[in-house]
Design an enzyme around this catalytic site. Structure first.
Site, PDB file in Angstrom:
ATOM      1  N   GLU A  67      47.425  25.401  25.841  1.00 54.78           N
ATOM      2  CA  GLU A  67      48.365  25.489  26.403  1.00 54.78           C
ATOM      3  C   GLU A  67      49.675  25.864  26.249  1.00 54.78           C
ATOM      4  OE1 GLU A  67      46.327  28.178  29.540  1.00 54.78           O
ATOM      5  OE2 GLU A  67      46.849  29.249  29.655  1.00 54.78           O
ATOM      6  N   ASP A  83      42.773  23.778  27.083  1.00 56.34           N
ATOM      7  CA  ASP A  83      43.238  24.284  28.087  1.00 56.34           C
ATOM      8  C   ASP A  83      43.528  23.223  28.796  1.00 56.34           C
ATOM      9  OD1 ASP A  83      43.997  25.988  30.235  1.00 56.34           O
ATOM     10  OD2 ASP A  83      43.020  27.744  29.480  1.00 56.34           O
ATOM     11  N   ILE A  85      44.217  23.805  32.232  1.00 57.33           N
ATOM     12  CA  ILE A  85      43.265  24.106  33.818  1.00 57.33           C
ATOM     13  C   ILE A  85      43.564  25.722  33.462  1.00 57.33           C
ATOM     14  CG2 ILE A  85      43.972  24.776  36.242  1.00 57.33           C
ATOM     15  CD1 ILE A  85      45.640  22.658  36.208  1.00 57.33           C
ATOM     16  N   ASP A  86      41.952  25.690  32.665  1.00 58.07           N
ATOM     17  CA  ASP A  86      41.105  27.333  33.092  1.00 58.07           C
ATOM     18  C   ASP A  86      41.411  27.379  34.283  1.00 58.07           C
ATOM     19  OD1 ASP A  86      41.000  29.925  31.184  1.00 58.07           O
ATOM     20  OD2 ASP A  86      38.847  29.723  31.795  1.00 58.07           O
ATOM     21  N   THR A  88      43.810  29.022  35.806  1.00 57.64           N
ATOM     22  CA  THR A  88      45.072  28.097  37.057  1.00 57.64           C
ATOM     23  C   THR A  88      45.175  29.654  37.983  1.00 57.64           C
ATOM     24  OG1 THR A  88      46.016  27.906  35.095  1.00 57.64           O
ATOM     25  CG2 THR A  88      47.607  28.036  36.808  1.00 57.64           C
ATOM     26  N   ASP A 215      41.327  29.290  25.802  1.00 55.63           N
ATOM     27  CA  ASP A 215      40.264  29.655  26.786  1.00 55.63           C
ATOM     28  C   ASP A 215      39.112  29.717  26.047  1.00 55.63           C
ATOM     29  OD1 ASP A 215      42.556  30.616  28.715  1.00 55.63           O
ATOM     30  OD2 ASP A 215      42.316  32.944  27.802  1.00 55.63           O
TER      31      ASP A 215
HETATM   32  C1  IPD Z   1      42.474  33.006  32.479  1.00 55.16           C
HETATM   33  C2  IPD Z   1      40.949  32.676  32.971  1.00 55.16           C
HETATM   34  C3  IPD Z   1      40.712  34.149  33.150  1.00 55.16           C
HETATM   35  C4  IPD Z   1      40.436  34.904  32.053  1.00 55.16           C
HETATM   36  C5  IPD Z   1      42.727  35.420  31.732  1.00 55.16           C
HETATM   37  C6  IPD Z   1      43.216  33.485  31.319  1.00 55.16           C
HETATM   38  P1  IPD Z   1      44.621  30.594  32.692  1.00 55.16           P
HETATM   39  O1  IPD Z   1      43.599  31.729  32.057  1.00 55.16           O
HETATM   40  O2  IPD Z   1      40.951  32.348  31.808  1.00 55.16           O
HETATM   41  O3  IPD Z   1      39.543  34.514  33.635  1.00 55.16           O
HETATM   42  O4  IPD Z   1      40.821  36.739  32.671  1.00 55.16           O
HETATM   43  O5  IPD Z   1      42.045  36.271  30.659  1.00 55.16           O
HETATM   44  O6  IPD Z   1      44.307  34.045  30.777  1.00 55.16           O
HETATM   45  O7  IPD Z   1      45.755  31.376  32.325  1.00 55.16           O
HETATM   46  O8  IPD Z   1      44.051  30.704  33.576  1.00 55.16           O
HETATM   47  O9  IPD Z   1      44.408  29.149  31.818  1.00 55.16           O
END
Ligand code: IPD
Length: 267
Positions: A67, A83, A85-86, A88, A215
């Site tokens: 990412e 990813d 940190i999913d 963030t 993700d």
């Molecule tokens: C996000 C998370 C979030 C989702 C967003 C993503 P990130 O990823 O997965 O739940 O609703 O669409 O972008 O930015 O925390 O890596």
């Protein structure tokens, strides 16, 4: 396959431990991306650097898609999708709903996936054809099976929202039409955890417009190996346009509710 899974689990554990140990009470936002609410912390970068270094050490010829760092080429036909940190925004606020997500592709097919929800001591993993497993505090706890036979009106449905204001307005109108038709809605803040929650039967379904491959790459395999269907709208695959995940039956009911709402549009 087992070797990829073990390596991905080890690396995801190391990154999760590093993040738990180093997360300051007030993490610093070092960059914004698609909008001012789409943030990157120093530890998103540090986590990805650690993961890249470990992959390079063990398998120097592999490709990496991350990412934060983008694409690194390689010659082996193996690609790691990361990813760091999913969730963030949860990480930033000290909420325990974030995860390190690592998938391994061989010749374009995902063969292993790991989602380490370090703040909860839970690690979800799957290998292609080998099933999905939940590990708690390092021990393999249970083989995962998604809920089946749940009618739409009884379904607990997870969803998420993008970072773009116009897109969010559409997502708000879609969710307001879905909410009266289901048991309830959950917005946890991590797509990877939402998909693992489908796998574990903690929610019945998940849908979202506009997620990125990193993700859902690992968690999508985990959900599929737990018996869920993962796809998009009108026969398309999952991805940035639209992603839907549930057991067959509920997948179709939710799909048919969503399609007339045009949930993949942006205005
Ligand atoms: C996000 C998370 C979030 C989702 C967003 C993503 P990130 O990823 O997965 O739940 O609703 O669409 O972008 O930015 O925390 O890596």
């Amino acid at each position: 396959m087992t070797d990829f899974l073990t390596l991905a689990e080890d690396i995801a554990r190391e990154a999760g431990d590093m993040l738990l140990a180093k997360r300051p009470s007030n993490p610093e936002v070092v960059q914004t991306k698609s909008s001012p609410t789409d943030v990157v912390t120093a530890l998103d970068r540090a986590s990805e650097e650690l993961i890249r270094a470990r992959v390079r050490q063990a398998r120097p010829e592999d490709m990496i898609l991350g990412e934060e760092g983008g694409d690194t080429p390689g010659t082996s036909g193996v690609r790691w999708v990361v990813d760091p940190i999913d969730g963030t925004v949860n990480f930033l606020y000290g909420l325990p709903e974030w995860a390190v997500s690592i998938a391994v592709e061989v010749d374009g097919e995902i063969v292993a996936g790991v989602v380490n929800v370090a703040p909860r001591g839970e690690l979800f993993s799957a290998s292609l054809g080998g099933g999905a497993v939940l590990h708690k505090d390092g021990l393999a706890l249970s083989r995962l099976r998604c809920n089946s036979g749940v009618p739409l009106g009884q379904a607990l449905v997870a969803t998420g929202f993008g970072y773009d204001a116009t897109r969010r307005a559409v997502q708000g109108s879609v969710v307001s039409a879905v909410l009266p038709a289901v048991r309830d809605i959950r917005r946890g803040g991590s797509c990877a955890i939402d998909l693992c929650s489908v796998a574990a039967g903690r929610v019945d379904a998940y849908y979202e417009r506009g997620i990125n491959y990193w993700d859902y790459a690992a968690a999508g395999l985990i959900a599929r190996e737990a018996g869920a269907r993962l796809g998009g709208l009108n026969g398309k695959g999952p991805g940035s346009e639209f992603t839907l995940c549930a057991a067959q039956g509920l997948f179709e009911e939710l799909h048919d509710l969503l399609v007339p709402l045009g949930p993949e549009r942006d205005s």
